[in-house]
Write an enzyme that holds these catalytic residues in place. Structure first.
Site, PDB file in Angstrom:
ATOM      1  CB  THR A 176      -0.855  -0.058   1.279  1.00 18.85           C
ATOM      2  OG1 THR A 176      -1.789  -1.107   1.134  1.00 18.85           O
ATOM      3  CG2 THR A 176      -1.596   1.222   1.560  1.00 18.85           C
ATOM      4  CG  ASP A 207      -6.415   0.262   6.688  1.00 20.12           C
ATOM      5  OD1 ASP A 207      -6.241  -0.651   5.846  1.00 20.12           O
ATOM      6  OD2 ASP A 207      -5.487   0.994   7.070  1.00 20.12           O
TER       7      ASP A 207
HETATM    8  N1  ASP Z   1      -4.134  -1.716   4.690  1.00 18.52           N
HETATM    9  C1  ASP Z   1      -4.323  -2.370   3.425  1.00 18.52           C
HETATM   10  C2  ASP Z   1      -5.611  -3.142   3.423  1.00 18.52           C
HETATM   11  O1  ASP Z   1      -5.902  -3.793   4.396  1.00 18.52           O
HETATM   12  C3  ASP Z   1      -3.206  -3.305   3.067  1.00 18.52           C
HETATM   13  C4  ASP Z   1      -1.800  -2.788   3.229  1.00 18.52           C
HETATM   14  O2  ASP Z   1      -1.569  -1.776   3.883  1.00 18.52           O
HETATM   15  O3  ASP Z   1      -0.879  -3.405   2.654  1.00 18.52           O
HETATM   16  O4  ASP Z   1      -6.286  -3.139   2.430  1.00 18.52           O
END
Ligand code: ASP
Length: 309
Positions: A176, A207
Site C-alpha cells: 500500500t 482501512d
Molecule cells: N491496509 C491495506 C488493506 O488492508 C493493506 C496494506 O496496507 O498493505 O487493504
C-alpha cells in the site's frame, strides 16, 4: 521561510535485508525518491499539502513495485479492486473511493470526490461512473497484470485465506502507498491508496479508504496515512486515534503514533505501520513489522529513504 515537509510510504511487512537483492533495493529506493521529490517540489513551489500528497501517491500508483494502482494485488475473483482516500486538515474535507476497477489512479478519483461532489465516499460502480464523468484515466485489465502478484494469488486461490501482500513470501513485492505533508501555508494533508490484500473476497474493503482508519488530517493535530492488515486498523480507528491522543492527551505526534502502533495495534495482534506529520512539520514513521518502505524530506534539510528497522 515557512517550514514545509513530506513523508511517504510504500507499505509495511516482512521485508528482510537478507531476502532483498541490491538491484531490487535500488529500484524501490529510486521509486520512493521520485515520488518524494515530486511532492517536495510541489510544496517548495508553494503548492498545497493536498496537491503534494496527491502527486506523490499518483507516482507510487504508477509504479509496478507497490500494491496500488498498476501493481495492485489480485482479489479472489481475479480482479483488481482498489481503495483510496485523501483528506486535508484545514476544513477537514475528504474524499474516498473503494472497490474500484480499471482506474489508473484511484487517488485522483478520491480527490475528485473531495472537490467535485457533495459526498465523501463513493464505492464500486458508482465511484467508477463518477470518475469517468471527471475524466479520470482508465486502463484495460492487462495494465494491472503482474506475474509475481499473479503467482501470489495462484498460491492461495480457492482457499479461504487472504493475505497481506507483504506477508506471503519474504522476497516479494510490498505495499500500500501513502503520503502526508505540511505546506508553506501551514496546512496538512494525508492520502492512502491500495490494491488491498491478495485473495480478498471481492467487495472486501480495507482501512485505506476509510476516513479515520487508514487516513486522517486535522490542522490542529496531525495528518496520518496507514499501512498493514486493514481489519485491525478499522477496528482501532487507527489514524484518528493518533490525532485523538494528541488532542485529548497532549501527546506529541511521535509519542501518539508510537502508542498506537506499538501498543494499541499490537494488543490486537495488528501488524503494520503509519506515517504522520504535525503542523510544525515534525514527522514520525513507526511500524511494528520487519520493515516499511518509507521516505521523508523537510525544508530544514532533513532527508531519509529507508526500508528496514
Ligand atoms: N491496509 C491495506 C488493506 O488492508 C493493506 C496494506 O496496507 O498493505 O487493504
Amino acid at each position: 521561510m515557512e517550514k514545509f515537509g513530506i513523508a511517504i510510504h510504500g507499505g509495511a511487512g516482512t521485508i528482510l535485508k537478507s531476502s532483498m537483492t541490491k538491484e531490487k533495493e535500488i529500484a524501490y529506493k529510486s521509486a520512493l525518491e521520485e515520488a518524494l521529490e515530486a511532492g517536495y517540489k510541489c510544496l517548495s513551489d508553494g503548492g498545497s499539502a493536498v496537491e503534494a500528497v496527491k502527486i506523490a501517491v499518483m507516482l507510487l500508483e504508477d509504479s509496478p513495485l507497490f500494491n496500488a494502482g498498476k501493481g495492485s494485488v489480485y482479489a479472489a475473483d481475479g480482479s483488481h479492486e482498489m481503495d483510496a482516500s485523501i483528506m486535508e486538515g484545514k476544513k477537514r474535507e475528504a474524499g474516498a473511493v473503494s472497490a474500484v476497477i480499471g482506474l489508473r489512479n484511484p487517488i485522483d478519483a478520491a480527490y475528485q470526490v473531495m472537490i467535485n461532489s457533495e459526498h465523501v465516499f463513493l464505492t464500486g460502480r458508482g465511484a467508477e461512473e463518477f470518475a469517468k464523468a471527471q475524466n479520470c484515466t482508465f486502463e484495460t485489465e492487462d495494465y494491472f497484470h503482474d506475474q509475481l502478484r499473479y503467482e501470489q494469488w495462484q498460491a492461495i486461490k480457492g482457499s479461504d485465506s487472504f493475505q497481506l501482500d507483504h506477508s506471503v513470501k519474504k522476497d516479494e513485492k510490498f505495499g500500500t502507498v501513502g503520503a502526508v505533508a505540511l505546506d508553506k501555508h501551514g496546512n496538512i494533508a494525508g492520502a492512502t491508496s491500495t490494491g488491498g490484500m491478495t485473495n480478498k473476497k471481492f467487495g472486501r474493503v480495507g482501512d485505506s479508504p476509510i476516513i479515520g482508519s487508514g487516513v486522517y488530517a486535522n490542522n490542529e493535530t496531525c495528518a496520518v496515512s496507514c499501512t498493514g492488515s486493514g481489519e485491525y486498523f478499522i477496528r482501532n480507528v487507527t489514524a484518528y486515534d493518533v490525532s485523538c491522543l494528541m488532542e485529548h492527551k497532549g501527546l506529541s505526534v511521535h509519542d501518539a503514533a508510537s502508542e498506537v502502533v506499538h501498543k494499541r495495534l499490537l494488543a490486537l495482534n495488528g501488524d503494520g505501520g503509519l506515517i504522520a506529520i504535525d503542523r510544525h512539520g515534525n514527522i514520525t514513521m513507526p511500524f511494528n513489522t520487519e520493515g516499511m518502505y518509507r521516505a521523508m524530506k523537510k525544508s530544514s534539510g532533513e532527508n531519509e529513504v529507508s526500508i528496514y528497522k
